[in-house]
Write a protein that holds these residues in place. Sequence first.
Motif, mmCIF file in Angstrom:
data_model
loop_
_atom_site.group_PDB
_atom_site.id
_atom_site.type_symbol
_atom_site.label_atom_id
_atom_site.label_comp_id
_atom_site.label_asym_id
_atom_site.label_seq_id
_atom_site.Cartn_x
_atom_site.Cartn_y
_atom_site.Cartn_z
ATOM 1 N N TYR A 173 0.837 -1.204 0.000
ATOM 2 C CA TYR A 173 0.000 0.000 0.000
ATOM 3 C C TYR A 173 0.873 1.256 0.000
ATOM 4 N N VAL A 174 1.921 1.220 0.820
ATOM 5 C CA VAL A 174 2.845 2.351 0.902
ATOM 6 C C VAL A 174 3.448 2.646 -0.466
ATOM 7 N N THR A 175 3.873 1.608 -1.157
ATOM 8 C CA THR A 175 4.517 1.811 -2.466
ATOM 9 C C THR A 175 3.521 2.333 -3.500
ATOM 10 N N MET A 176 2.264 1.951 -3.374
ATOM 11 C CA MET A 176 1.246 2.451 -4.310
ATOM 12 C C MET A 176 1.056 3.952 -4.172
ATOM 13 N N VAL A 177 0.955 4.433 -2.929
ATOM 14 C CA VAL A 177 0.681 5.860 -2.734
ATOM 15 C C VAL A 177 1.937 6.710 -2.853
ATOM 16 N N TYR A 178 3.092 6.106 -2.573
ATOM 17 C CA TYR A 178 4.327 6.889 -2.489
ATOM 18 C C TYR A 178 5.168 6.819 -3.757
ATOM 19 N N GLY A 179 5.126 5.708 -4.456
ATOM 20 C CA GLY A 179 5.960 5.546 -5.649
ATOM 21 C C GLY A 179 5.757 6.633 -6.691
ATOM 22 N N PRO A 180 4.495 6.983 -7.040
ATOM 23 C CA PRO A 180 4.274 7.991 -8.094
ATOM 24 C C PRO A 180 4.191 9.431 -7.582
ATOM 25 N N ILE A 181 4.238 9.663 -6.268
ATOM 26 C CA ILE A 181 3.882 10.994 -5.743
ATOM 27 C C ILE A 181 4.886 12.071 -6.140
ATOM 28 N N ALA A 182 6.171 11.735 -6.238
ATOM 29 C CA ALA A 182 7.172 12.751 -6.595
ATOM 30 C C ALA A 182 6.926 13.290 -7.994
ATOM 31 N N ALA A 183 6.728 12.378 -8.951
ATOM 32 C CA ALA A 183 6.468 12.815 -10.325
ATOM 33 C C ALA A 183 5.185 13.632 -10.387
ATOM 34 N N PHE A 184 4.153 13.197 -9.643
ATOM 35 C CA PHE A 184 2.877 13.913 -9.643
ATOM 36 C C PHE A 184 3.045 15.343 -9.135
ATOM 37 N N LEU A 185 3.762 15.527 -8.037
ATOM 38 C CA LEU A 185 3.945 16.859 -7.459
ATOM 39 C C LEU A 185 4.831 17.739 -8.340
ATOM 40 N N VAL A 186 5.906 17.189 -8.863
ATOM 41 C CA VAL A 186 6.806 17.949 -9.732
ATOM 42 C C VAL A 186 6.049 18.490 -10.940
ATOM 43 N N GLU A 187 5.163 17.674 -11.489
ATOM 44 C CA GLU A 187 4.456 18.042 -12.715
ATOM 45 C C GLU A 187 3.310 19.027 -12.474
ATOM 46 N N MET A 188 2.994 19.283 -11.219
ATOM 47 C CA MET A 188 1.899 20.214 -10.923
ATOM 48 C C MET A 188 2.328 21.676 -10.964
ATOM 49 N N PHE A 189 3.642 21.943 -10.889
ATOM 50 C CA PHE A 189 4.098 23.317 -10.700
ATOM 51 C C PHE A 189 5.183 23.707 -11.701
ATOM 52 N N PRO A 190 5.238 24.992 -12.084
ATOM 53 C CA PRO A 190 6.247 25.479 -13.032
ATOM 54 C C PRO A 190 7.637 25.518 -12.402
ATOM 55 N N THR A 191 8.654 25.532 -13.248
ATOM 56 C CA THR A 191 10.056 25.468 -12.803
ATOM 57 C C THR A 191 10.413 26.581 -11.826
ATOM 58 N N SER A 192 9.919 27.780 -12.058
ATOM 59 C CA SER A 192 10.331 28.941 -11.272
ATOM 60 C C SER A 192 9.940 28.849 -9.803
ATOM 61 N N THR A 196 -1.340 14.248 -14.037
ATOM 62 C CA THR A 196 -0.319 15.157 -14.575
ATOM 63 C C THR A 196 0.593 14.489 -15.587
ATOM 64 N N LYS A 197 0.419 13.201 -15.817
ATOM 65 C CA LYS A 197 1.265 12.475 -16.758
ATOM 66 C C LYS A 197 1.247 13.160 -18.123
ATOM 67 N N GLY A 198 2.446 13.394 -18.660
ATOM 68 C CA GLY A 198 2.561 14.011 -19.971
ATOM 69 C C GLY A 198 2.797 15.511 -19.949
ATOM 70 N N VAL A 199 2.797 16.133 -18.762
ATOM 71 C CA VAL A 199 3.028 17.574 -18.653
ATOM 72 C C VAL A 199 4.477 17.912 -18.999
ATOM 73 N N ASP A 200 4.674 18.994 -19.714
ATOM 74 C CA ASP A 200 6.023 19.477 -20.038
ATOM 75 C C ASP A 200 6.510 20.350 -18.882
ATOM 76 N N ILE A 201 7.422 19.833 -18.057
ATOM 77 C CA ILE A 201 7.849 20.570 -16.866
ATOM 78 C C ILE A 201 8.884 21.648 -17.175
ATOM 79 N N SER A 202 9.308 21.746 -18.426
ATOM 80 C CA SER A 202 10.262 22.804 -18.770
ATOM 81 C C SER A 202 9.568 24.133 -19.026
ATOM 82 N N THR A 203 8.217 24.125 -19.027
ATOM 83 C CA THR A 203 7.456 25.365 -19.225
ATOM 84 C C THR A 203 6.660 25.669 -17.963
ATOM 85 N N SER A 204 6.013 26.798 -17.925
ATOM 86 C CA SER A 204 5.207 27.189 -16.757
ATOM 87 C C SER A 204 3.722 27.141 -17.064
ATOM 88 N N SER A 205 3.354 26.454 -18.149
ATOM 89 C CA SER A 205 1.949 26.494 -18.518
ATOM 90 C C SER A 205 1.240 25.162 -18.365
#
Length: 559
Positions: A463-482, A542-551
């Motif tokens: 259960y821990v791995t299910m909720v925790y494994g993808p969370i970093a990518a999910f959070l990173v992809e939610m916000f712009p680089t700046s 958030t899968k597929g988001v371009d994290i090099s932009t802010s949009s």
Amino acid sequence: MATITATSARESGMTRDEKFVIFASSLGTVFEWYDFYLYATLAPFFAALFFPPGNDTAALLSAFATYAAGFLVRPFGAIIFGRIGDLVGRKYTFLVTIVVMGGATFLVGLLPTFANIGWAAPFMLVTLRLAQGLALGGEYGGAATYVAEHSRPHERGYTTSFIQTTATLGFFLALLVIGLCRVYMDAKMFAEWGWRIPFLVSVLLLIVSVYIRLRLNESPIFAKMKEEGKGSKAPLTESFLHYPNNKFVLLALLGATAGQGVVWYTGQFYALFFLTITLKLDYISAYALIALSLVIGTPFFIVFGALSDRIGRLKIILAGCAIAAITFFPLFKGLTHYVNPALETFAEKNPITVSADQSTCNFHIFVGPWSNFTQCDRAQDLLTKSGLSFKIVSVPGSKSVDMSVGATKVTGFDAAKWNAALLDAGYPNLQKAADGKIVPKFADTAQVNWFMAELLLVIMVIYVTMVYGPIAAFLVEMFPTSIRYTSMSLPYHIGNGWFGGMLPLLATAIVAATGDIYAGLWYPIGIAVMTLVIGAIFLKDTKGVDISTSSGVKNQTAG
């Protein structure tokens, strides 16, 4: 020096530099989690070292409160170091955090105890725990962001999942070092000075981590943004006061990290405390069970991280929350059945009732000079630390605290008489010593069903791995680089530091207040259900988001 010049998709297989980025970031983060979780693992043991005697449950709650202090301050570390990371850079920020963490951990190993300096001991311990919490608040966001900004878009879940293994590996390393100390020392030696060794050796891990991280270069996406002059001049303001970024921060917390945090801490830490405190399993056996479950479960962080690159992050996280909420009660009742069946049988055959004027019963969270332990407090403490559920009957105006165990009634609280009544009724975790005194007794390991106990623990780690494994990518992809470092760090550390980190303290307090050894599970179940509902309604993947932009992120979040 490890430098990646682009994050566009290329042919399969990671380059040598990409592997070094993951290795260097992950190794340092493992060591930092090791430092942080040493105290968490030893919290029940520290209750006797750094807090006054008189009420074991209250001292345990104080130890957990100190444990929680490090978690409560993590969001402030996220704000402080997240801002620096978005202004100055990822690499140098999480280089500073590891030095602060390592130094504080080393100093814990030098602390005098309550017996030596009184109330100054817990004060200094709390101070160092706060320093650890601040450092960890800046570490995770930096490492996750750094790796993600070096990753190829179609492998971001997979590469950041290596960072996700670090908390569990750090916990495993803490269990291993502490376990080795306990194996090669008797109880007296460990209590006198042996407990200091795991903290002192952290200075060696610090040296290795600093050396490796000095070889890293700045994130290419961040470096490019700085060259183009597109960096944020006020990341805190933009993250938390500007719409829609502030909306995303709140949704990331309530719809993802809060539930993820309680599932993580229930499946690993609360399970460990339940084994040792409630079920009376000896430390070495409990450490071995938890450590093996971590070894078996850890590869699934990478499995679910990689799977999120195919099917998306959010549905895996929410599925983990849902399954955990449904099954926590049967899993923990199963642990009782397979680890200490004699305790389970005794509880079924001998219902316990405590009769007292409830106005005399206090709810202790943190022990201090202000603490006043009544007879009711001591009575509930005795039963709670015995791992026994009991029914509380209020008798207004009563001057006596009485216990009924099965058909036997004991009038007035007297620890010796109550223990004698429990022992006579067949309570399995007490015994008479050679001098006739009644003393605690560990669970009979001959009655433990090791396979089934391990299976239940592995399920919780999955259960821990299910909720925790993808969370970093999910959070990173939610916000712009700046503002990425700042914005993703705060919801992560509130979710894990406040909702998750408070779990042992709140669950133990709930158990003590209700008299039900399983009642503490309502806390993680409630938070997991909240995250499931909010995440399913208000968040999109958030899968597929371009994290090099802010949009792009704006189109990935509903509401």
